[in-house]
Enzyme design. Structure first.
Site, PDB file in Angstrom:
ATOM      1  N   HIS A  46      35.022  30.355  40.991  1.00 51.33           N
ATOM      2  CA  HIS A  46      35.781  29.832  39.851  1.00 51.33           C
ATOM      3  C   HIS A  46      36.467  28.540  40.282  1.00 51.33           C
ATOM      4  CE1 HIS A  46      35.888  34.025  37.835  1.00 51.33           C
ATOM      5  NE2 HIS A  46      34.921  33.277  37.333  1.00 51.33           N
ATOM      6  N   GLU A  94      40.431  27.811  40.919  1.00 51.31           N
ATOM      7  CA  GLU A  94      41.175  28.671  41.843  1.00 51.31           C
ATOM      8  C   GLU A  94      41.173  28.035  43.236  1.00 51.31           C
ATOM      9  OE1 GLU A  94      39.259  32.480  41.163  1.00 51.31           O
ATOM     10  OE2 GLU A  94      39.684  32.374  39.016  1.00 51.31           O
ATOM     11  N   ASN A 152      30.759  34.332  37.422  1.00 55.80           N
ATOM     12  CA  ASN A 152      31.087  35.725  37.705  1.00 55.80           C
ATOM     13  C   ASN A 152      30.842  36.649  36.506  1.00 55.80           C
ATOM     14  OD1 ASN A 152      31.761  37.202  40.004  1.00 55.80           O
ATOM     15  ND2 ASN A 152      33.857  37.576  39.286  1.00 55.80           N
ATOM     16  N   ARG A 153      30.076  36.142  35.562  1.00 54.95           N
ATOM     17  CA  ARG A 153      29.552  36.965  34.464  1.00 54.95           C
ATOM     18  C   ARG A 153      28.031  36.844  34.427  1.00 54.95           C
ATOM     19  NH1 ARG A 153      34.026  37.714  35.026  1.00 54.95           N
ATOM     20  NH2 ARG A 153      35.789  37.819  33.574  1.00 54.95           N
ATOM     21  N   HIS A 196      39.076  34.879  45.072  1.00 58.59           N
ATOM     22  CA  HIS A 196      39.536  34.316  43.789  1.00 58.59           C
ATOM     23  C   HIS A 196      41.061  34.159  43.851  1.00 58.59           C
ATOM     24  CE1 HIS A 196      35.939  35.329  41.073  1.00 58.59           C
ATOM     25  NE2 HIS A 196      35.599  35.886  42.222  1.00 58.59           N
ATOM     26  N   GLU A 215      41.822  38.757  45.260  1.00 57.65           N
ATOM     27  CA  GLU A 215      42.574  37.872  44.363  1.00 57.65           C
ATOM     28  C   GLU A 215      43.809  37.425  45.129  1.00 57.65           C
ATOM     29  OE1 GLU A 215      42.392  36.883  41.046  1.00 57.65           O
ATOM     30  OE2 GLU A 215      40.616  37.964  40.361  1.00 57.65           O
TER      31      GLU A 215
HETATM   32  O1  0X9 Z   1      37.363  38.095  35.935  1.00 59.05           O
HETATM   33  C1  0X9 Z   1      36.958  37.766  37.051  1.00 59.05           C
HETATM   34  O2  0X9 Z   1      35.875  37.239  37.244  1.00 59.05           O
HETATM   35  C2  0X9 Z   1      37.870  38.029  38.264  1.00 59.05           C
HETATM   36  N1  0X9 Z   1      39.218  37.655  37.953  1.00 59.05           N
HETATM   37  S1  0X9 Z   1      39.617  36.069  37.757  1.00 59.05           S
HETATM   38  O3  0X9 Z   1      40.955  36.010  37.203  1.00 59.05           O
HETATM   39  N2  0X9 Z   1      39.657  35.384  39.187  1.00 59.05           N
HETATM   40  O4  0X9 Z   1      38.631  35.428  36.950  1.00 59.05           O
HETATM   41  C3  0X9 Z   1      37.838  39.493  38.625  1.00 59.05           C
HETATM   42  C4  0X9 Z   1      36.474  40.021  38.967  1.00 59.05           C
HETATM   43  C5  0X9 Z   1      36.468  41.504  39.228  1.00 59.05           C
HETATM   44  N3  0X9 Z   1      35.114  42.014  39.366  1.00 59.05           N
HETATM   45  C6  0X9 Z   1      34.296  42.278  38.312  1.00 59.05           C
HETATM   46  N4  0X9 Z   1      34.709  42.253  37.074  1.00 59.05           N
HETATM   47  N5  0X9 Z   1      33.062  42.607  38.591  1.00 59.05           N
HETATM   48 ZN    ZN Z   2      38.254  33.997  39.653  1.00 61.27          ZN
END
Ligand code: 0X9
Ligand code: ZN
Length: 417
Positions: free
Chosen positions: A181, A184, A252-253, A305, A381
């Site tokens: 990300h 960050e 991360n999606r 992150h 995090e």
């Molecule tokens: O949402 C995210 O991608 C992560 N938090 S952030 O605030 N840095 O964007 C957390 C990811 C946790 N893991 C999964 N959801 N697989």
């Molecule tokens: Zn993140």
């Protein structure tokens, strides 16, 4: 004096102003609200998620369920009455993000690190980070190799540094990435400190004797550089999205693990846009292929992150924990204790739902655990109050967290070495 001179002066002033501020998003009038959200209110607020001008900075469940949300001036007039009507508590935690950005920008000058200790006095740009990695490869030939695992949309090399003090290429691998990300910034700073300590501090030599560390300090360098030059709050990659004026995918999606199931947006302008297909991004493809290539040796995955202050373990796509969550929790608690003993603030340990009060599919942590059959896959995090952590605070944060990383290294050596 001829009458057009003042106009010329005004024009010059305007040009100068435009050059100085060219293309840097000002965020003037943007506010950050801290919302207290009860379970049954999440769906109500769902109507705002994914909308332009509504950007969730962080969610936390502990001590109280809360969302930090940056809201554009245009949306504030709509949102506040909506929150009041639905009894959702809201405090303004940053009344003007523009001011926050300005203060940060003034204090951050681009620097080239000349020595290890310069590293943590500022947030380095991507080129300086690559220079540092290359300098280590040159200086510590027996310990360090720098390679590329792929190329970004904008043509940057995705750099990986491999630190190996023995084992002839057979040791278990701890795979670490940061900066997936873009905004960050403290995440790449943490990765750099880990690299610095493993390579340049000889008292840590034993940490890389039975374990190889493979670290990608910036997994999304296009986004990282864009957040430095144009939009401080940029989160995604910089790829072109078909049939949209908006760019970028939330990497991360984008992993193929329950892709598209939950906690994502199908709108390309959203900060959590999942991408046109799973693995649509060269950055996620590169990490996937690297991990698959080293499938038998990777025993531990850590992705860095900010800023929820926690170790999060799978699953992230469901409220359920993985069946071996107890092991992940135990080790994360030990790591967290080491951080506290070294003067750091407590990092919670739990699954995504427990920590963030939220779940999302398509994350790298879930994909690694499921695909490589790992016991240990964590999202770290980093702690903080927002993304603009003053550079003076970097060292205070990363130094104790390295003690948590040491616990991970020692554990992997003992269990798999
Ligand atoms: O949402 C995210 O991608 C992560 N938090 S952030 O605030 N840095 O964007 C957390 C990811 C946790 N893991 C999964 N959801 N697989
Ligand atoms: Zn993140």
């Amino acid at each position: 004096m001829s009458s057009w001179v003042p106009y010329l002066q005004l024009g010059l002033l305007a040009v100068t102003f435009c050059l100085v501020h060219a293309g840097y998003k000002s965020f003037e009038g943007y506010k950050v609200y801290r919302l207290g959200i009860k379970e049954d209110q999440k769906d109500i607020l769902g109507t705002f998620s994914g909308r332009r001008g509504f950007d969730v900075w962080a969610k936390k469940r502990i001590p109280e369920p809360q969302w930090d949300v940056m809201v554009s001036p245009a949306l504030q007039d709509e949102l506040v009455p909506f929150l009041d009507k639905n009894n959702i508590s809201h405090d303004v935690i940053f009344p003007d993000v523009g001011q926050l950005m300005k203060a940060e920008k003034e204090s951050h000058q681009t620097v080239t690190a000349r020595s290890g200790s310069d590293l943590f006095k500022n947030y380095l740009d991507f080129d300086s980070i690559v220079k540092y990695l290359n300098s280590l490869a040159k200086k510590y030939k027996d310990l360090v190799t720098v390679d590329k695992i792929g190329q970004t949309t904008e043509g940057r090399d995705l750099k990986i540094i491999k630190i190996s003090g023995g084992g002839g290429g057979k040791n278990p691998i701890i795979l670490v990435d940061a900066g997936i990300h873009a905004r960050e910034w403290v995440a790449p700073a943490m990765a750099l400190y880990i690299i610095n300590q493993l390579v340049e501090n000889s008292t840590n030599k034993e940490l890389s004797e039975k374990v190889d560390w493979h670290i990608i300090p910036v997994l999304n360098p296009d986004g990282y550089q864009y957040s430095r030059s144009h939009d401080r709050m940029w989160r995604k990659t910089r790829s072109k999205v078909p049939n949209s004026k908006c760019r970028g995918v939330d990497p991360n999606r984008n992993f193929d693990i329950k892709w598209g199931a939950i906690g994502v947006s199908k709108h390309p302008c959203s900060e959590i846009y999942l991408g046109p297909t799973a693995f649509s991004e060269p950055e996620t493809v590169a990490l996937r292929d690297y991990a698959l290539h080293n499938k038998d040796r990777v025993k531990f995955y850590l992705t860095i992150h900010s800023y929820a202050g926690a170790f999060i373990y799978p699953w992230g796509y469901t409220k359920e924990s993985a069946s071996d969550a107890a092991e992940m929790k135990k080790l994360a608690e030990a790591a967290s204790a080491a951080n506290v003993a070294a003067g750091g603030s407590r990092l919670e340990a739990g699954n995504c739902h427990e920590i963030l009060d939220d779940i999302a599919s398509g994350g790298s942590d879930d994909w690694m655990k499921a695909t490589l059959n790992l016991t240990y896959a964590y999202t770290l995090e980093m702690p903080g109050t927002d993304f603009t952590m003053p550079k003076e605070k970097i060292a205070k944060l990363v130094v104790p967290i390295f003690e948590a990383i040491r616990v991970f290294g020692q554990h992997v050596a003992k269990q798999y070495g």
